[in-house]
Design a protein around this motif. Sequence first.
Motif, PDB file in Angstrom:
ATOM      1  N   ALA A 126      10.467  73.861  12.267  1.00  0.00           N
ATOM      2  CA  ALA A 126      11.863  74.066  11.623  1.00  0.00           C
ATOM      3  C   ALA A 126      12.458  75.316  12.151  1.00  0.00           C
ATOM      4  O   ALA A 126      13.646  75.351  12.299  1.00  0.00           O
ATOM      5  N   GLY A 127      11.630  76.481  12.456  1.00  0.00           N
ATOM      6  CA  GLY A 127      12.499  77.615  12.941  1.00  0.00           C
ATOM      7  C   GLY A 127      12.861  77.307  14.180  1.00  0.00           C
ATOM      8  O   GLY A 127      14.093  77.810  14.446  1.00  0.00           O
ATOM      9  N   ARG A 128      12.228  76.880  15.051  1.00  0.00           N
ATOM     10  CA  ARG A 128      12.743  76.505  16.669  1.00  0.00           C
ATOM     11  C   ARG A 128      14.077  75.706  16.196  1.00  0.00           C
ATOM     12  O   ARG A 128      15.032  75.869  17.044  1.00  0.00           O
ATOM     13  N   TYR A 129      14.000  74.730  15.632  1.00  0.00           N
ATOM     14  CA  TYR A 129      15.261  73.810  15.366  1.00  0.00           C
ATOM     15  C   TYR A 129      16.547  74.357  14.861  1.00  0.00           C
ATOM     16  O   TYR A 129      17.396  74.283  15.566  1.00  0.00           O
ATOM     17  N   ARG A 130      16.091  75.307  13.785  1.00  0.00           N
ATOM     18  CA  ARG A 130      17.267  76.079  13.446  1.00  0.00           C
ATOM     19  C   ARG A 130      18.164  77.039  14.546  1.00  0.00           C
ATOM     20  O   ARG A 130      19.319  77.076  14.637  1.00  0.00           O
ATOM     21  N   TRP A 131      17.138  77.702  15.235  1.00  0.00           N
ATOM     22  CA  TRP A 131      17.715  78.529  16.257  1.00  0.00           C
ATOM     23  C   TRP A 131      18.226  77.614  17.223  1.00  0.00           C
ATOM     24  O   TRP A 131      19.555  77.977  17.771  1.00  0.00           O
ATOM     25  N   LEU A 132      17.886  76.712  17.955  1.00  0.00           N
ATOM     26  CA  LEU A 132      18.447  75.931  18.994  1.00  0.00           C
ATOM     27  C   LEU A 132      19.668  75.079  18.390  1.00  0.00           C
ATOM     28  O   LEU A 132      20.634  75.054  19.160  1.00  0.00           O
ATOM     29  N   ARG A 133      19.740  74.705  17.334  1.00  0.00           N
ATOM     30  CA  ARG A 133      20.993  74.101  16.750  1.00  0.00           C
ATOM     31  C   ARG A 133      21.960  74.832  16.543  1.00  0.00           C
ATOM     32  O   ARG A 133      23.115  74.623  16.974  1.00  0.00           O
ATOM     33  N   GLU A 134      21.679  76.222  16.441  1.00  0.00           N
ATOM     34  CA  GLU A 134      22.790  77.267  16.400  1.00  0.00           C
ATOM     35  C   GLU A 134      23.446  77.692  17.818  1.00  0.00           C
ATOM     36  O   GLU A 134      24.450  77.797  17.892  1.00  0.00           O
ATOM     37  N   ARG A 135      22.321  77.936  18.598  1.00  0.00           N
ATOM     38  CA  ARG A 135      22.711  78.331  20.070  1.00  0.00           C
ATOM     39  C   ARG A 135      23.343  77.360  20.641  1.00  0.00           C
ATOM     40  O   ARG A 135      24.289  77.535  21.513  1.00  0.00           O
ATOM     41  N   LEU A 136      22.989  76.000  20.542  1.00  0.00           N
ATOM     42  CA  LEU A 136      23.580  74.887  21.335  1.00  0.00           C
ATOM     43  C   LEU A 136      24.674  74.006  20.679  1.00  0.00           C
ATOM     44  O   LEU A 136      25.083  73.045  21.180  1.00  0.00           O
ATOM     45  N   ASP A 137      24.828  74.354  19.264  1.00  0.00           N
ATOM     46  CA  ASP A 137      25.871  73.464  18.291  1.00  0.00           C
ATOM     47  C   ASP A 137      25.452  71.877  18.524  1.00  0.00           C
ATOM     48  O   ASP A 137      26.510  71.220  19.102  1.00  0.00           O
ATOM     49  N   PHE A 138      24.458  71.447  18.204  1.00  0.00           N
ATOM     50  CA  PHE A 138      23.984  70.272  18.204  1.00  0.00           C
ATOM     51  C   PHE A 138      25.075  69.087  17.659  1.00  0.00           C
ATOM     52  O   PHE A 138      25.617  69.501  16.542  1.00  0.00           O
ATOM     53  N   ASP A 139      25.306  68.144  18.180  1.00  0.00           N
ATOM     54  CA  ASP A 139      26.275  67.138  17.901  1.00  0.00           C
ATOM     55  C   ASP A 139      25.532  66.081  16.960  1.00  0.00           C
ATOM     56  O   ASP A 139      24.544  65.258  17.555  1.00  0.00           O
ATOM     57  N   PRO A 140      25.677  66.029  15.708  1.00  0.00           N
ATOM     58  CA  PRO A 140      24.474  65.188  14.804  1.00  0.00           C
ATOM     59  C   PRO A 140      24.887  63.751  15.029  1.00  0.00           C
ATOM     60  O   PRO A 140      24.001  62.844  14.890  1.00  0.00           O
ATOM     61  N   GLU A 141      25.952  63.349  15.749  1.00  0.00           N
ATOM     62  CA  GLU A 141      26.250  61.976  16.147  1.00  0.00           C
ATOM     63  C   GLU A 141      25.409  61.673  17.294  1.00  0.00           C
ATOM     64  O   GLU A 141      24.850  60.460  17.641  1.00  0.00           O
ATOM     65  N   ARG A 142      25.137  62.255  18.510  1.00  0.00           N
ATOM     66  CA  ARG A 142      24.334  62.160  19.345  1.00  0.00           C
ATOM     67  C   ARG A 142      22.967  62.861  19.348  1.00  0.00           C
ATOM     68  O   ARG A 142      22.184  62.399  20.194  1.00  0.00           O
ATOM     69  N   LEU A 143      22.616  63.755  18.713  1.00  0.00           N
ATOM     70  CA  LEU A 143      21.476  64.222  18.241  1.00  0.00           C
ATOM     71  C   LEU A 143      21.050  64.186  16.769  1.00  0.00           C
ATOM     72  O   LEU A 143      21.301  65.196  16.325  1.00  0.00           O
ATOM     73  N   PRO A 144      20.688  63.123  16.217  1.00  0.00           N
ATOM     74  CA  PRO A 144      20.900  63.086  14.682  1.00  0.00           C
ATOM     75  C   PRO A 144      19.606  63.860  14.055  1.00  0.00           C
ATOM     76  O   PRO A 144      18.582  64.147  14.679  1.00  0.00           O
ATOM     77  N   GLU A 145      20.204  64.768  13.029  1.00  0.00           N
ATOM     78  CA  GLU A 145      19.379  65.355  12.444  1.00  0.00           C
ATOM     79  C   GLU A 145      18.441  64.774  11.353  1.00  0.00           C
ATOM     80  O   GLU A 145      19.057  63.711  10.543  1.00  0.00           O
ATOM     81  N   ARG A 146      17.062  64.902  11.689  1.00  0.00           N
ATOM     82  CA  ARG A 146      16.150  64.260  10.846  1.00  0.00           C
ATOM     83  C   ARG A 146      15.968  64.765   9.465  1.00  0.00           C
ATOM     84  O   ARG A 146      16.131  65.761   8.967  1.00  0.00           O
ATOM     85  N   ALA A 147      15.662  63.738   8.482  1.00  0.00           N
ATOM     86  CA  ALA A 147      15.091  64.315   7.027  1.00  0.00           C
ATOM     87  C   ALA A 147      13.894  64.882   7.103  1.00  0.00           C
ATOM     88  O   ALA A 147      13.054  64.499   7.439  1.00  0.00           O
ATOM     89  N   CYS A 148      13.835  66.123   6.331  1.00  0.00           N
ATOM     90  CA  CYS A 148      12.599  66.749   6.291  1.00  0.00           C
ATOM     91  C   CYS A 148      12.047  66.888   4.968  1.00  0.00           C
ATOM     92  O   CYS A 148      12.070  68.133   4.192  1.00  0.00           O
ATOM     93  N   PRO A 149      11.822  65.918   4.016  1.00  0.00           N
ATOM     94  CA  PRO A 149      11.392  65.898   2.554  1.00  0.00           C
ATOM     95  C   PRO A 149      10.668  66.933   1.982  1.00  0.00           C
ATOM     96  O   PRO A 149      10.712  67.971   1.189  1.00  0.00           O
ATOM     97  N   THR A 150       9.615  66.951   3.018  1.00  0.00           N
ATOM     98  CA  THR A 150       8.297  67.836   2.596  1.00  0.00           C
ATOM     99  C   THR A 150       8.800  69.168   2.771  1.00  0.00           C
ATOM    100  O   THR A 150       8.294  70.405   2.031  1.00  0.00           O
ATOM    101  N   TYR A 151       9.194  69.849   4.078  1.00  0.00           N
ATOM    102  CA  TYR A 151       9.556  70.869   4.163  1.00  0.00           C
ATOM    103  C   TYR A 151      10.886  71.386   2.954  1.00  0.00           C
ATOM    104  O   TYR A 151      10.854  72.557   2.598  1.00  0.00           O
ATOM    105  N   ASP A 152      11.752  70.522   2.948  1.00  0.00           N
ATOM    106  CA  ASP A 152      12.874  70.774   2.038  1.00  0.00           C
ATOM    107  C   ASP A 152      12.241  71.052   0.396  1.00  0.00           C
ATOM    108  O   ASP A 152      12.709  71.833  -0.217  1.00  0.00           O
ATOM    109  N   GLU A 153      11.282  70.519   0.060  1.00  0.00           N
ATOM    110  CA  GLU A 153      10.503  70.663  -1.007  1.00  0.00           C
ATOM    111  C   GLU A 153       9.916  71.850  -1.426  1.00  0.00           C
ATOM    112  O   GLU A 153       9.869  72.468  -2.186  1.00  0.00           O
ATOM    113  N   TRP A 154       9.314  72.134  -0.333  1.00  0.00           N
ATOM    114  CA  TRP A 154       8.489  73.566  -0.353  1.00  0.00           C
ATOM    115  C   TRP A 154       9.457  74.539  -0.323  1.00  0.00           C
ATOM    116  O   TRP A 154       9.392  75.708  -1.235  1.00  0.00           O
ATOM    117  N   LEU A 155      10.758  74.387   0.636  1.00  0.00           N
ATOM    118  CA  LEU A 155      11.583  75.359   0.537  1.00  0.00           C
ATOM    119  C   LEU A 155      12.217  75.754  -0.986  1.00  0.00           C
ATOM    120  O   LEU A 155      12.421  76.750  -1.442  1.00  0.00           O
TER     121      LEU A 155
END
Length: 418
Positions: A126-155
């Motif tokens: 999750a840490g790498r994903y957050r950083w790379l998404r910010e730096r490269l401004d991922f297009d969610p239509e071309r690189l879909p963001e996956r659901a992370c229910p376990t991590y989201d519940e933990w947070l």
Amino acid sequence: MGTRPLARRPRAGGRFLALLVPLLAAGAPAAAQSPPADPAYLDTLVLRARQERLADTRAWYALLHYGDPLLGRGVESRADDPDFFLADGGKRDPDAELEATLRAFAEPGERPLGDEDSQHAQCAFAGRYRWLRERLDFDPERLPERACPTYDEWLRAMNPGGVTLVFAEAFMNNPASMFGHTLLRVDTREKVPDQDLLAWALNFAGATGNEGGPLYAVKGLVGLYQGFYTIEPYFEKVKTYGDWENRDIWEYRLDLSESEIEQLLAHLWELQGVAFDYYYFDENCSYQLLALVEAVRPELRLTERFPLWVIPVDTVRVLLRETDLLGEVAYRPSAETELRAFGRELEAVERRLAHEMATGRRTPGDEGVAALDAERRAAVLSVAYDQLRYAYLAGDVERGESAPRARSLLVARAGTGQ
């Protein structure tokens, strides 16, 4: 509340939040199937990452725990767990690891991360994903963001509202703590009395088992133990440090933004169960906590300041003197410190009365105690109770002997009306 491994699979030394296990096991919804990523877009992201030299940035080094080249050995991560790397040779190749990470983010399914768990790479790292998404401004239509229910519940269950650096003074009965100990406290947003005690303690420690003596010293010096990040209720740490080990505690609020706190916890999530070689003098609790803070403030280059050794008080010193991270400070005295402070407020005769009641040589109803006015009698009874409690925690008196004595002191104290 107990603790459980903070790990992708059971490992010695890693501990998770037992309070959250039912939530994570039963409360998280199943992840929906996401559309595949655009292969051409993925190639574009990899090319952009190379052009922007993201693998050479201090932030990427901090997230992967790479050390700078030393004595011709080249770059090498201090993480010693193969599960932490997605590329062959990723431990020593930041470029290959960054490309492998981007390609893993585009995979259609989850990847196994051990005997009991599997997550998509976007969730597991999750840490790498957050950083790379910010730096490269991922297009969610071309690189879909996956659901992370376990991590989201933990947070959500962590409910983070702040982070505090905690320093516990030296404890000479344990060689690992003879220079003190540092940890981070994840504070919750709840506005309740003693809310800091309901927070979570984020710790790094070597999995040394029950070893001690010369063997412990040798293995700790040459890195033969593995160290892990762990989480447990903060009140348990306060009880251990302040009551059982009689260590004063200083708490320094860190001036981190909400985004930085989330990034710190995202990085902690991807460090679950990851082993590091534990060295007593350098790659120890203090060093690894600086590395964790560096993952959200890489420009501080905190770990570089200690090439040979780092002790816990150095963590406080460098953050206090050379950064703007430390905010308000709180002091939590140990049971012994409080007892000494209260004892100094008594007259010599009163201290003797308190000591004799604590040791059972005098009862609260004795004439010398009854002769005191209500305010002084309350103070003497309080010190007597604290001294008895201190003796019990130190193992100097058995529960069967101390319990009725403690009750009589508390009843007498309540009877003073003070």
